[in-house]
Scaffold this motif. Structure first.
Motif, PDB file in Angstrom:
ATOM      1  N   THR A 163       0.957  -1.492   0.074  1.00  0.00           N
ATOM      2  CA  THR A 163      -0.032   0.145  -0.061  1.00  0.00           C
ATOM      3  C   THR A 163       0.644   1.188   0.188  1.00  0.00           C
ATOM      4  N   ILE A 164       0.353   2.731   0.206  1.00  0.00           N
ATOM      5  CA  ILE A 164       1.245   3.453  -0.181  1.00  0.00           C
ATOM      6  C   ILE A 164       1.792   3.844   1.167  1.00  0.00           C
ATOM      7  N   LYS A 165       0.891   3.271   2.262  1.00  0.00           N
ATOM      8  CA  LYS A 165       1.763   3.254   3.130  1.00  0.00           C
ATOM      9  C   LYS A 165       2.914   2.599   3.046  1.00  0.00           C
ATOM     10  N   ASP A 166       3.041   1.691   2.985  1.00  0.00           N
ATOM     11  CA  ASP A 166       3.981   0.428   2.604  1.00  0.00           C
ATOM     12  C   ASP A 166       5.567   1.215   1.858  1.00  0.00           C
ATOM     13  N   ILE A 167       5.020   2.176   1.354  1.00  0.00           N
ATOM     14  CA  ILE A 167       5.648   2.305   0.026  1.00  0.00           C
ATOM     15  C   ILE A 167       6.687   3.864   1.218  1.00  0.00           C
ATOM     16  N   ALA A 168       5.582   4.281   1.568  1.00  0.00           N
ATOM     17  CA  ALA A 168       6.257   5.720   2.319  1.00  0.00           C
ATOM     18  C   ALA A 168       6.886   5.253   3.818  1.00  0.00           C
ATOM     19  N   ARG A 169       6.987   4.219   4.290  1.00  0.00           N
ATOM     20  CA  ARG A 169       7.852   3.392   4.789  1.00  0.00           C
ATOM     21  C   ARG A 169       8.861   3.597   4.684  1.00  0.00           C
ATOM     22  N   ALA A 170       9.091   2.618   3.556  1.00  0.00           N
ATOM     23  CA  ALA A 170      10.706   2.328   2.588  1.00  0.00           C
ATOM     24  C   ALA A 170      11.091   3.475   2.432  1.00  0.00           C
ATOM     25  N   ALA A 171      10.640   4.807   2.024  1.00  0.00           N
ATOM     26  CA  ALA A 171      11.113   5.866   1.867  1.00  0.00           C
ATOM     27  C   ALA A 171      11.059   6.234   2.954  1.00  0.00           C
ATOM     28  N   ASN A 172      11.112   6.581   3.822  1.00  0.00           N
ATOM     29  CA  ASN A 172      11.669   7.100   4.673  1.00  0.00           C
ATOM     30  C   ASN A 172      10.570   8.755   4.272  1.00  0.00           C
ATOM     31  N   VAL A 173       9.129   8.462   3.521  1.00  0.00           N
ATOM     32  CA  VAL A 173       8.600   9.999   3.952  1.00  0.00           C
ATOM     33  C   VAL A 173       7.142   9.009   4.135  1.00  0.00           C
ATOM     34  N   SER A 174       6.916  10.719   3.842  1.00  0.00           N
ATOM     35  CA  SER A 174       4.883  10.787   4.468  1.00  0.00           C
ATOM     36  C   SER A 174       4.273  11.114   3.598  1.00  0.00           C
ATOM     37  N   VAL A 175       3.264   8.811   3.440  1.00  0.00           N
ATOM     38  CA  VAL A 175       2.434   8.998   2.537  1.00  0.00           C
ATOM     39  C   VAL A 175       2.284  10.109   1.477  1.00  0.00           C
TER      40      VAL A 175
ATOM     41  N   THR B  83       3.877  12.404   0.181  1.00  0.00           N
ATOM     42  CA  THR B  83       4.245  12.955  -0.626  1.00  0.00           C
ATOM     43  C   THR B  83       4.562  11.645  -1.636  1.00  0.00           C
ATOM     44  N   VAL B  84       4.507  10.355  -1.219  1.00  0.00           N
ATOM     45  CA  VAL B  84       4.071  10.065  -1.821  1.00  0.00           C
ATOM     46  C   VAL B  84       3.122   9.156  -2.633  1.00  0.00           C
TER      47      VAL B  84
ATOM     48  N   ASN C 229       0.244  10.680  -7.830  1.00  0.00           N
ATOM     49  CA  ASN C 229      -0.142  11.660  -8.837  1.00  0.00           C
ATOM     50  C   ASN C 229       0.261  12.602 -10.002  1.00  0.00           C
ATOM     51  N   ASN C 230       2.035  12.529  -9.808  1.00  0.00           N
ATOM     52  CA  ASN C 230       2.959  13.698 -10.549  1.00  0.00           C
ATOM     53  C   ASN C 230       2.775  15.098 -10.235  1.00  0.00           C
ATOM     54  N   GLY C 231       2.252  14.466  -8.476  1.00  0.00           N
ATOM     55  CA  GLY C 231       2.814  15.915  -8.639  1.00  0.00           C
ATOM     56  C   GLY C 231       2.949  16.916  -8.220  1.00  0.00           C
ATOM     57  N   PRO C 232       3.184  18.231  -8.190  1.00  0.00           N
ATOM     58  CA  PRO C 232       4.412  19.677  -8.315  1.00  0.00           C
ATOM     59  C   PRO C 232       5.161  19.029  -6.622  1.00  0.00           C
ATOM     60  N   LYS C 233       5.912  20.101  -7.184  1.00  0.00           N
ATOM     61  CA  LYS C 233       6.320  19.857  -5.533  1.00  0.00           C
ATOM     62  C   LYS C 233       7.278  19.056  -4.818  1.00  0.00           C
ATOM     63  N   VAL C 234       8.163  18.231  -5.303  1.00  0.00           N
ATOM     64  CA  VAL C 234       8.700  16.925  -4.930  1.00  0.00           C
ATOM     65  C   VAL C 234      10.470  16.962  -5.657  1.00  0.00           C
ATOM     66  N   GLY C 235      11.018  16.719  -4.630  1.00  0.00           N
ATOM     67  CA  GLY C 235      12.610  17.220  -4.675  1.00  0.00           C
ATOM     68  C   GLY C 235      12.947  15.700  -5.737  1.00  0.00           C
ATOM     69  N   ALA C 236      13.392  16.285  -6.607  1.00  0.00           N
ATOM     70  CA  ALA C 236      14.357  16.220  -7.356  1.00  0.00           C
ATOM     71  C   ALA C 236      14.490  14.100  -7.452  1.00  0.00           C
ATOM     72  N   LYS C 237      15.097  13.733  -6.006  1.00  0.00           N
ATOM     73  CA  LYS C 237      16.225  12.821  -5.696  1.00  0.00           C
ATOM     74  C   LYS C 237      14.968  11.941  -4.514  1.00  0.00           C
ATOM     75  N   THR C 238      14.139  13.013  -3.825  1.00  0.00           N
ATOM     76  CA  THR C 238      13.091  11.774  -3.155  1.00  0.00           C
ATOM     77  C   THR C 238      12.246  11.435  -4.697  1.00  0.00           C
ATOM     78  N   ARG C 239      11.920  12.016  -5.736  1.00  0.00           N
ATOM     79  CA  ARG C 239      11.277  11.496  -6.306  1.00  0.00           C
ATOM     80  C   ARG C 239      11.186   9.985  -6.563  1.00  0.00           C
ATOM     81  N   GLU C 240      12.985  10.365  -7.330  1.00  0.00           N
ATOM     82  CA  GLU C 240      13.482   8.956  -8.371  1.00  0.00           C
ATOM     83  C   GLU C 240      13.524   7.848  -7.438  1.00  0.00           C
ATOM     84  N   ARG C 241      14.063   7.869  -5.684  1.00  0.00           N
ATOM     85  CA  ARG C 241      14.114   7.584  -5.139  1.00  0.00           C
ATOM     86  C   ARG C 241      12.700   6.233  -4.389  1.00  0.00           C
ATOM     87  N   ILE C 242      11.485   7.472  -4.551  1.00  0.00           N
ATOM     88  CA  ILE C 242      10.294   6.945  -4.104  1.00  0.00           C
ATOM     89  C   ILE C 242       9.524   6.036  -5.629  1.00  0.00           C
TER      90      ILE C 242
END
Lengths: 332, 332
Positions: free
Chosen positions: B5-17, B19-20, B25-38
């Motif tokens: 689920t989205i939570k699993d991803i958030a946890r694994a990436a150490n970010v909040s849901v 952000t995921v 949804n290709n939303g704006p305002k996400v750091g390039a590297k975080t985006r890539e990691r996720i």
DNA sequence: TTGAAAGCGTTACCAC
DNA sequence: GTGGTAACGCTTTCAA
């Protein structure tokens, strides 16, 4: 106006949502009069449960999916229709996902369905590799494969025995005393054409007959393909009095070309098609063909996909095409 | 295994849901590297958004529904196929709901779709009364009616001008110098047969021709119906050299009976069908017919249903059948 | 027999 | 840029 939610009903009935939920789902333990009162409210307020919310909490959807290349093709339309009938009987919504005949789009069609939390899926796939399918089926116990056989997941396959189809055609030509025999096959890179041809040749052999290699032609499995193939056949300048054709559409194309060239069907040459689609009963002469029992196959596939516990020991589900004798064949 | 689920991803990436959700949804305002990691996590963990949850919060589903009597009928299969193509282009899932030709089951099919929170629905309905449909369309701004015209909601109707179809047939028969003219019509209690006949008669009249009442017969709009109707026609003992038939299936039935009785088409009698389904190109003689442009009509209906704001001032969408001349007609 | 409340997996708004 | 969190509408324990 399907705006009313379960809360609205609860409020109006002066009960909790839990109670409303119980009556909606015919749950037990609800007072007769409360039940009645709630039911009344439900219909007057036009309440309709939100299926998405339900699917979300139940972690599954009341749907059955089917993956086919194309809705417009009469063969696949018949397949979808069989599944639809079972779906209606079981009050589940039909989800159709089309992928052309390519591994990638077939896969896309499947994932699209899985995203909807659709658990029961009847898959028609010619291009996804065996191993991929096997892995997929292991993770998804309610998937069913139609029109294809894979040993490792055979109890979840519903397929047609193409060999027998070829054999029956050969048997019938032999019975009709034909010996100069041709074959018009599909040039698609899938198993069916090979299997039908193999069965046909084996059948011929069992009667001491053989198929001249020059009299095997390949074309696209369509009306035009059939016309093309017949022309190719005629060019060989090798006599033949019978043709086994890959499918009905091609067969009608073949007949069309033959008659344009002054050859009469079945007087000069007999033709057997395959599938028994609607077309074959509308053509003149009406087509002798091998019936592909796609309707019962589809229904069984749907039933299998819907059944909670797929029994791995169930008998495997191979179907045999049936020879339907009409007007395009005749004894020599 | 679409369990992540989205939570699993958030946890694994150490970010909040949140952000995921943004990267999904290709939303704006996400750091390039975080985006890539996720994104990496998403694909390795095989995460697939739960569409039900999404539909629930968005209060709508990314789906397009279509209500037709039957998937197996080639005409409706073509209709569904047109919609499917638009659906794929817009990445929405196709929901097919079948109701036989009865007001009740047509209605059931619609509500079933509405329960899924499907907003865009292309409806083929012959039996639901005008007023019911009008009310329904007022509550649901993304419904579209196909193959039927209702004044009050005309900007959401996509229909065929049956009159013109009849007229064109009449024009062509006149051009071919026919004057003893018959008509085989459908006995179904819907508007189309009446309209086609009216158009045909008006067309005939404009050429100073008339249709003998004895030469109008009714039967079910099928191959068998056509065969039956032709027999009825022959019994009248009234000569005719041209027949306007309700649809292609019937026309093929008509031709079949005619030829069985020793009458050749088009030498002895000319036949015009309606619809231009696949069949008409496979029959012999190939059918002269009026093309029902169901594919473009379906596509436009789908586009209209999907478009956010239906423009009430949009030009109305009436289509005209086109005469397709093939082999079943000939000048006298 | 009934109610309260904890989720189900997302999105979107509001802080930081 | 990122995180916290309140919804969305429903089912299902657990208590009462």
């Amino acid at each position: 106006m399907s705006k009313a939610t379960i809360k609205d009903i609860a409020r109006a009935a002066n009960v909790s949502v839990a109670t409303v939920s119980r009556v909606v789902n015919n749950g037990p333990k609800v007072g007769a009069k409360t039940r009645e009162r709630i039911q009344h409210l439900i219909s007057t307020m036009g309440y309709q449960p939100n299926i998405n919310a339900r699917s979300l909490v139940m972690k599954k959807a009341a749907t059955i999916g089917v993956v086919i290349p194309d809705v417009a093709d009469p063969f696949f339309a018949a397949l979808a229709n069989g599944i639809d009938q079972i779906a209606r009987e079981n009050k589940v919504q039909l989800l159709i996902s089309t992928g052309q005949v390519s591994a990638e789009s077939e896969m896309k069609a499947i994932t699209s369905l899985m995203q909807q939390r659709c658990e029961s899926i009847v898959i028609h796939s010619k291009k996804i590799p065996d191993e991929t399918l096997i892995a997929l089926f292991n993770d998804n116990p309610k998937f069913v494969l139609i029109d294809r056989y894979i040993e490792a997941i055979s109890h979840r396959c519903i397929w047609l025995d193409n060999h027998i189809g070829g054999q029956k055609a050969a048997d019938y030509f032999s019975e009709l005393n034909h010996s100069n025999i041709a074959c018009v096959n599909s040039n698609l890179d899938i198993d069916d054409p090979k299997e039908r041809l193999a069965g046909f040749q084996r059948g011929l052999a069992s009667h001491g007959l053989t198929l001249n290699d020059k009299l095997i032609t390949y074309a696209s499995p369509s009306l035009q393909g059939g016309e093309q193939a017949a022309q190719d056949l005629l060019k060989q300048n090798t006599p033949f009095s019978a043709i086994f054709v890959y499918n009905d559409a091609m067969a009608i194309g073949v007949i069309s070309t033959l008659e344009d060239k002054g050859l009469s069907v079945p007087n000069d040459v007999s033709v057997i098609g395959f599938d028994d689609v609607l077309l074959s009963r509308y053509s003149r002469p009406k087509l002798t063909t091998l019936r592909y029992p796609i309707d019962s196959m589809a229904k069984n596939a749907a039933l299998l996909a819907l059944s909670a516990n797929i029994n791995p020991t169930a008998q495997s589900s191979s179907y045999s095409p049936e020879l339907v004798i009409r007007e395009s064949t005749q004894a020599l």
